[in-house]
Design a protein around this motif. Structure first.
Motif, PDB file in Angstrom:
ATOM      1  N   THR A 148     -12.860  -0.045   8.832  1.00 10.51           N
ATOM      2  CA  THR A 148     -13.290  -1.435   8.759  1.00 10.51           C
ATOM      3  C   THR A 148     -14.817  -1.444   8.851  1.00 10.51           C
ATOM      4  O   THR A 148     -15.443  -0.400   9.042  1.00 10.51           O
ATOM      5  CB  THR A 148     -12.709  -2.256   9.925  1.00 10.51           C
ATOM      6  N   VAL A 150      -5.284   0.725   4.184  1.00  8.52           N
ATOM      7  CA  VAL A 150      -5.410  -0.287   3.139  1.00  8.52           C
ATOM      8  C   VAL A 150      -6.863  -0.470   2.691  1.00  8.52           C
ATOM      9  O   VAL A 150      -7.141  -1.303   1.834  1.00  8.52           O
ATOM     10  CB  VAL A 150      -4.842  -1.649   3.599  1.00  8.52           C
ATOM     11  N   TYR A 169      -6.810  -4.351   9.044  1.00 12.03           N
ATOM     12  CA  TYR A 169      -5.640  -3.492   9.234  1.00 12.03           C
ATOM     13  C   TYR A 169      -4.453  -4.315   9.741  1.00 12.03           C
ATOM     14  O   TYR A 169      -4.608  -5.459  10.095  1.00 12.03           O
ATOM     15  CB  TYR A 169      -5.936  -2.332  10.194  1.00 12.03           C
ATOM     16  N   SER A 227       0.844  -1.191   0.000  1.00 14.18           N
ATOM     17  CA  SER A 227       0.000   0.000   0.000  1.00 14.18           C
ATOM     18  C   SER A 227       0.878   1.239   0.000  1.00 14.18           C
ATOM     19  O   SER A 227       1.901   1.307   0.700  1.00 14.18           O
ATOM     20  CB  SER A 227      -0.911   0.016   1.226  1.00 14.18           C
ATOM     21  N   ARG A 245       1.239  -2.707   4.797  1.00 19.07           N
ATOM     22  CA  ARG A 245       0.993  -1.284   5.067  1.00 19.07           C
ATOM     23  C   ARG A 245       2.291  -0.498   5.019  1.00 19.07           C
ATOM     24  O   ARG A 245       3.366  -1.034   5.278  1.00 19.07           O
ATOM     25  CB  ARG A 245       0.379  -1.102   6.460  1.00 19.07           C
ATOM     26  N   ARG A 267      -6.458  -9.490   7.073  1.00 21.16           N
ATOM     27  CA  ARG A 267      -7.651  -9.196   6.272  1.00 21.16           C
ATOM     28  C   ARG A 267      -8.937  -9.354   7.068  1.00 21.16           C
ATOM     29  O   ARG A 267      -9.959  -8.750   6.738  1.00 21.16           O
ATOM     30  CB  ARG A 267      -7.697 -10.085   5.025  1.00 21.16           C
ATOM     31  N   VAL A 305      -1.076  -6.930   6.590  1.00 24.30           N
ATOM     32  CA  VAL A 305      -2.463  -6.660   6.979  1.00 24.30           C
ATOM     33  C   VAL A 305      -3.177  -7.961   7.328  1.00 24.30           C
ATOM     34  O   VAL A 305      -3.047  -8.976   6.626  1.00 24.30           O
ATOM     35  CB  VAL A 305      -3.205  -5.963   5.818  1.00 24.30           C
TER      36      VAL A 305
END
Length: 320
Positions: A204, A76, A320, A71, A92, A316, A314
């Motif tokens: 999120t 992200v 984060y 990223s 990240r 998923r 990250v």
């Protein structure tokens, strides 16, 4: 000597900043710069890595040989929420320069509101010379930070240096020296103590729209600033902007400093533009330094190719 695997660069950043950084980046490695029109129809199947920020929607289908995705920023959600992604690690961007820039913005905004920045700015425009008699100190103000990752922890440390009382909230318990922290079950207790609320949460499903009227109404209303103040430099999708604007209009919030918005650029018809108690910056609180980003990516690729684990990968599931 075996040629290094190609890397794709697809960054919706200021084009000049990318062009300045690329000549010194990734020595000995073929670079496919998607900002160059000649590369837009190029075969991407041999590329092993991609550095992206809001990339072309078709990129991940065309780049079928990727081993990792990097990223271009600390967030992200721009990748996770908009693309069908291969089952690859997503990394990240974590860097001293980005962290410092974010903390600078947070400290600036807290001091701006503490020291009556908006009032003095308006007095200057009206050619009024008047000192505000009541001037609280930083030690009289509690700053509550929502989001205690790398950015939040650093901002907390620097606010404490300035003398603010600092508390923090995250969904799972974090431990930061000298900072009282709360987890998900302690949200209301955290809000009740907070004079300045700092939003540094990732976006999120759990945090989307979390900053709403119900939350703002639970902030401290007895502090020395005369009402709660909201700062958001995390993600625009975490705030309900209609409710935010209404709270700024009716006094539920005294003021706000906003760097992120649900839609960017912010719609010209948004009432936030004209509100005298709002300071806005154009998603510039912690702009990525492209040279630092490329150094970070080089370091992580080096780790991967030496058989070492990647850092800042990250989860998923959490987003984060």
């Amino acid at each position: 000597m075996t040629e290094k695997s190609p890397i794709i660069i697809d960054l919706r950043f200021d084009r000049d900043s990318v062009l300045r950084a690329l000549p010194e980046a990734f020595p000995g490695r073929p670079v496919i710069d998607m900002g160059d029109p000649e590369n837009r129809s190029r075969d991407l199947s041999q590329a092993a890595y991609a550095v992206v920020w809001k990339p072309d929607p078709d990129l991940f289908r065309r780049a079928s040989g990727l081993k990792a995705i990097f990223s271009g920023g600390a967030g992200v959600d721009h990748i996770l929420s908009n693309y069908q992604l291969p089952d690859l690690p997503i990394v990240r961007f974590v860097d001293r320069s980005l962290t410092d820039r974010m903390s600078e913005w947070v400290v600036w905004q807290c001091l701006y509101h503490l020291r009556n920045g908006s009032i003095y700015t308006e007095q200057q425009r009206s050619r009024i010379w008047r000192e505000i008699a009541e001037q609280p100190e930083a030690r009289d103000v509690t700053v509550g930070i929502m989001g205690l990752g790398v950015l939040g922890a650093d901002a907390a440390a620097k606010l404490k240096v300035m003398g603010f009382q600092v508390i923090g909230w995250s969904r799972s318990k974090k431990h930061i020296a000298g900072v009282e922290t709360f987890d998900a079950s302690g949200l209301e207790a955290f809000l009740a103590q907070t004079d300045i609320l700092v939003g540094l949460l990732p976006l999120t499903e759990d945090t989307r729209g979390i900053y709403d009227r119900a939350l703002f109404s639970k902030l401290s209303r007895t502090g020395v600033l005369g009402g709660p103040i909201f700062l958001n430099a995390g993600r625009g999708g975490s705030q309900k902007e209609e409710e935010l604007a209404a709270c700024l209009a009716d006094g539920t919030l005294k003021a706000a400093s906003l760097d992120v918005f649900v839609k960017e650029p912010l719609d010209r018809n948004s009432p936030l533009w004209a509100m005298p108690n709002v300071l806005m910056t154009p998603h510039a609180a912690a702009s990525s330094d492209v040279r630092a980003l490329f150094r970070h990516v080089e370091e992580q690729i080096g780790r991967l190719e030496r058989g070492e684990p990647l850092q800042f990968v990250v989860d998923r599931t959490s987003g984060y």
